[in-house]
Design a protein around this motif. Structure first.
Motif, PDB file in Angstrom:
ATOM      1  N   GLU A   1      -7.929   5.884  -0.536  1.00  0.00           N
ATOM      2  CA  GLU A   1      -7.614   4.496  -0.213  1.00  0.00           C
ATOM      3  C   GLU A   1      -6.592   4.470   0.929  1.00  0.00           C
ATOM      4  OE1 GLU A   1      -6.173   2.244  -3.532  1.00  0.00           O
ATOM      5  OE2 GLU A   1      -5.296   0.729  -2.233  1.00  0.00           O
ATOM      6  N   LEU A   2      -6.892   3.668   1.928  1.00  0.00           N
ATOM      7  CA  LEU A   2      -5.999   3.568   3.076  1.00  0.00           C
ATOM      8  C   LEU A   2      -4.681   2.940   2.674  1.00  0.00           C
ATOM      9  CD1 LEU A   2      -5.348   3.539   6.137  1.00  0.00           C
ATOM     10  CD2 LEU A   2      -6.473   1.321   6.224  1.00  0.00           C
ATOM     11  N   LYS A   3      -3.584   3.549   3.120  1.00  0.00           N
ATOM     12  CA  LYS A   3      -2.264   2.960   2.911  1.00  0.00           C
ATOM     13  C   LYS A   3      -1.620   2.748   4.273  1.00  0.00           C
ATOM     14  CE  LYS A   3      -1.408   4.630  -1.724  1.00  0.00           C
ATOM     15  NZ  LYS A   3      -0.441   5.223  -2.652  1.00  0.00           N
ATOM     16  N   VAL A   4      -0.965   1.613   4.407  1.00  0.00           N
ATOM     17  CA  VAL A   4      -0.249   1.276   5.622  1.00  0.00           C
ATOM     18  C   VAL A   4       1.199   1.020   5.230  1.00  0.00           C
ATOM     19  CG1 VAL A   4      -0.082  -0.292   7.570  1.00  0.00           C
ATOM     20  CG2 VAL A   4      -2.331   0.249   6.599  1.00  0.00           C
ATOM     21  N   ASN A  24       3.086   3.476   9.762  1.00  0.00           N
ATOM     22  CA  ASN A  24       2.305   4.684   9.498  1.00  0.00           C
ATOM     23  C   ASN A  24       1.099   4.330   8.655  1.00  0.00           C
ATOM     24  OD1 ASN A  24       4.101   7.243  10.269  1.00  0.00           O
ATOM     25  ND2 ASN A  24       5.424   5.641   9.475  1.00  0.00           N
ATOM     26  N   TYR A  25      -0.034   4.987   8.916  1.00  0.00           N
ATOM     27  CA  TYR A  25      -1.217   4.727   8.117  1.00  0.00           C
ATOM     28  C   TYR A  25      -1.882   6.050   7.763  1.00  0.00           C
ATOM     29  CZ  TYR A  25      -3.330   4.872  12.799  1.00  0.00           C
ATOM     30  OH  TYR A  25      -3.698   5.211  14.076  1.00  0.00           O
ATOM     31  N   VAL A 101      -6.303  -3.829   6.620  1.00  0.00           N
ATOM     32  CA  VAL A 101      -5.331  -3.471   5.588  1.00  0.00           C
ATOM     33  C   VAL A 101      -3.952  -3.623   6.218  1.00  0.00           C
ATOM     34  CG1 VAL A 101      -4.444  -1.652   4.094  1.00  0.00           C
ATOM     35  CG2 VAL A 101      -6.917  -1.896   4.430  1.00  0.00           C
ATOM     36  N   PHE A 102      -3.121  -4.446   5.581  1.00  0.00           N
ATOM     37  CA  PHE A 102      -1.815  -4.777   6.122  1.00  0.00           C
ATOM     38  C   PHE A 102      -0.721  -3.921   5.514  1.00  0.00           C
ATOM     39  CE2 PHE A 102      -2.173  -8.703   8.632  1.00  0.00           C
ATOM     40  CZ  PHE A 102      -3.493  -9.039   8.401  1.00  0.00           C
ATOM     41  N   GLY A 103       0.330  -3.722   6.303  1.00  0.00           N
ATOM     42  CA  GLY A 103       1.564  -3.167   5.766  1.00  0.00           C
ATOM     43  C   GLY A 103       2.320  -4.218   4.984  1.00  0.00           C
ATOM     44  N   GLN A 104       3.451  -3.804   4.435  1.00  0.00           N
ATOM     45  CA  GLN A 104       4.223  -4.715   3.576  1.00  0.00           C
ATOM     46  C   GLN A 104       4.998  -5.744   4.391  1.00  0.00           C
ATOM     47  OE1 GLN A 104       4.584  -1.343   4.027  1.00  0.00           O
ATOM     48  NE2 GLN A 104       5.634  -0.490   2.257  1.00  0.00           N
ATOM     49  N   GLY A 105       5.116  -5.515   5.667  1.00  0.00           N
ATOM     50  CA  GLY A 105       5.871  -6.421   6.515  1.00  0.00           C
ATOM     51  C   GLY A 105       7.307  -5.967   6.708  1.00  0.00           C
ATOM     52  N   THR A 106       7.861  -6.285   7.852  1.00  0.00           N
ATOM     53  CA  THR A 106       9.266  -6.035   8.162  1.00  0.00           C
ATOM     54  C   THR A 106       9.928  -7.378   8.429  1.00  0.00           C
ATOM     55  OG1 THR A 106       8.864  -3.847   9.125  1.00  0.00           O
ATOM     56  CG2 THR A 106      10.891  -4.988   9.774  1.00  0.00           C
ATOM     57  N   ARG A 107      10.871  -7.733   7.575  1.00  0.00           N
ATOM     58  CA  ARG A 107      11.579  -8.998   7.753  1.00  0.00           C
ATOM     59  C   ARG A 107      12.743  -8.777   8.697  1.00  0.00           C
ATOM     60  NH1 ARG A 107      13.314 -12.497   2.648  1.00  0.00           N
ATOM     61  NH2 ARG A 107      11.065 -12.414   2.393  1.00  0.00           N
ATOM     62  N   LEU A 108      12.633  -9.354   9.874  1.00  0.00           N
ATOM     63  CA  LEU A 108      13.625  -9.165  10.933  1.00  0.00           C
ATOM     64  C   LEU A 108      14.519 -10.393  11.053  1.00  0.00           C
ATOM     65  CD1 LEU A 108      14.700  -7.657  13.450  1.00  0.00           C
ATOM     66  CD2 LEU A 108      12.862  -8.736  14.749  1.00  0.00           C
TER      67      LEU A 108
ATOM     68  N   GLN B  56     -18.563  -7.759   3.542  1.00  0.00           N
ATOM     69  CA  GLN B  56     -17.557  -6.781   3.136  1.00  0.00           C
ATOM     70  C   GLN B  56     -16.806  -7.391   1.956  1.00  0.00           C
ATOM     71  OE1 GLN B  56     -16.477  -3.847   4.698  1.00  0.00           O
ATOM     72  NE2 GLN B  56     -17.359  -3.951   6.742  1.00  0.00           N
ATOM     73  N   ARG B  57     -16.306  -6.536   1.066  1.00  0.00           N
ATOM     74  CA  ARG B  57     -15.537  -7.055  -0.058  1.00  0.00           C
ATOM     75  C   ARG B  57     -14.364  -6.127  -0.334  1.00  0.00           C
ATOM     76  NH1 ARG B  57     -16.657 -10.928  -3.994  1.00  0.00           N
ATOM     77  NH2 ARG B  57     -15.210 -10.829  -5.750  1.00  0.00           N
ATOM     78  N   GLY B  58     -13.243  -6.705  -0.636  1.00  0.00           N
ATOM     79  CA  GLY B  58     -12.072  -5.929  -1.022  1.00  0.00           C
ATOM     80  C   GLY B  58     -12.038  -5.744  -2.530  1.00  0.00           C
ATOM     81  N   ASN B  59     -10.920  -5.292  -3.026  1.00  0.00           N
ATOM     82  CA  ASN B  59     -10.771  -4.957  -4.431  1.00  0.00           C
ATOM     83  C   ASN B  59     -10.335  -6.180  -5.245  1.00  0.00           C
ATOM     84  OD1 ASN B  59     -10.720  -3.403  -6.726  1.00  0.00           O
ATOM     85  ND2 ASN B  59      -8.618  -2.697  -6.379  1.00  0.00           N
TER      86      ASN B  59
END
Lengths: 112, 112
Positions: A1-4, A24-25, A101-108, B56-59
């Motif tokens: 599973e892709l992680k970002v 990073n992904y 697939v998104f990262g968690q975000g960076t709150r600036l 396409q479908r996600g989880n």
């Protein structure tokens, strides 16, 4: 599973300073996107990076992509208060299918 | 040229109810994707529609279903709502195979 993964997740900085957000992904992809989100608002597209070594700049923001290292950076130069927002990177996992697939975000937060 | 539009803006439902969210893509776009963004998190891909079919479908569980109409607009349906379904639901449109998708303003769903 892709992680970002983005870091840092929270960043507070002073106006006029420079800083870099890292993304990073975990799988091969040559399509990476950066978005900005203001509180309670939708996503605004900042950069679309489509190949290894791609570099794009808009105003005080510059994004780059290293597909071999599976790393993208968003560099902020001489920050101003208006850049305060949450920044997301996203990876297209299906070669142009626009399944992101998104990262968690960076709150600036940029302080005067 | 109108961008991506979504309705309603806000919605409050109770557990067990069903909800339908609507999206009209940017003019000329043929592909619609839906994302769920929980508070403080990055958006998560739900599914994508092209030519009136789910491409396409996600989880996400089967409680989440969708539809695309001949005019390319789309609906997201969620059955048997859970508290955890409370989120901002974002619609994004694009041309199939294009390098960028554009996000709508979102629908904020609150489940009580």
């Amino acid at each position: 599973e892709l992680k970002v993964e983005q870091n840092p997740l929270f960043l507070s900085m002073q106006e006029g300073k420079n800083y870099t957000i890292y993304c990073n992904y975990s799988t091969t992809s040559d399509r990476l996107y950066w978005y900005r989100q203001d509180p309670g608002k939708s996503l605004e597209s900042l950069f679309v990076l489509l190949s290894n070594g791609a570099v794009k700049q808009e105003g005080r923001l510059m994004a780059s992509l290293d597909t071999k290292a599976r790393l993208s950076t968003l560099h902020i130069t001489a920050a101003v208060h208006d850049l305060s927002a949450t920044y997301f990177c996203a990876v297209d996992v299906d070669d142009g299918a626009q399944k992101l697939v998104f990262g968690q975000g960076t709150r600036l937060t940029i302080n005067p | 040229d109108a961008g991506v539009t979504q309705s309603p803006t806000h919605l409050i439902k109770t557990r067990g109810q069903q909800v339908t969210l609507r999206c009209s893509p940017k003019s000329g776009h043929d592909t619609v994707s839906w994302y769920q963004q929980a508070l403080g998190q990055g958006p998560q891909f739900i599914f994508q529609y092209y030519e009136e079919e789910e491409r396409q479908r996600g989880n996400f569980p089967d409680r989440f279903s969708g539809h695309q109409f001949p005019n390319y607009s789309s609906e997201l349906n969620v059955n048997a709502l859970l508290l955890g379904d409370s989120a901002l639901y974002l619609c994004a449109s694009s041309l199939l195979g294009a390098n960028e998708q554009f996000f709508g303003p979102g629908t904020r769903l609150t489940v009580l």
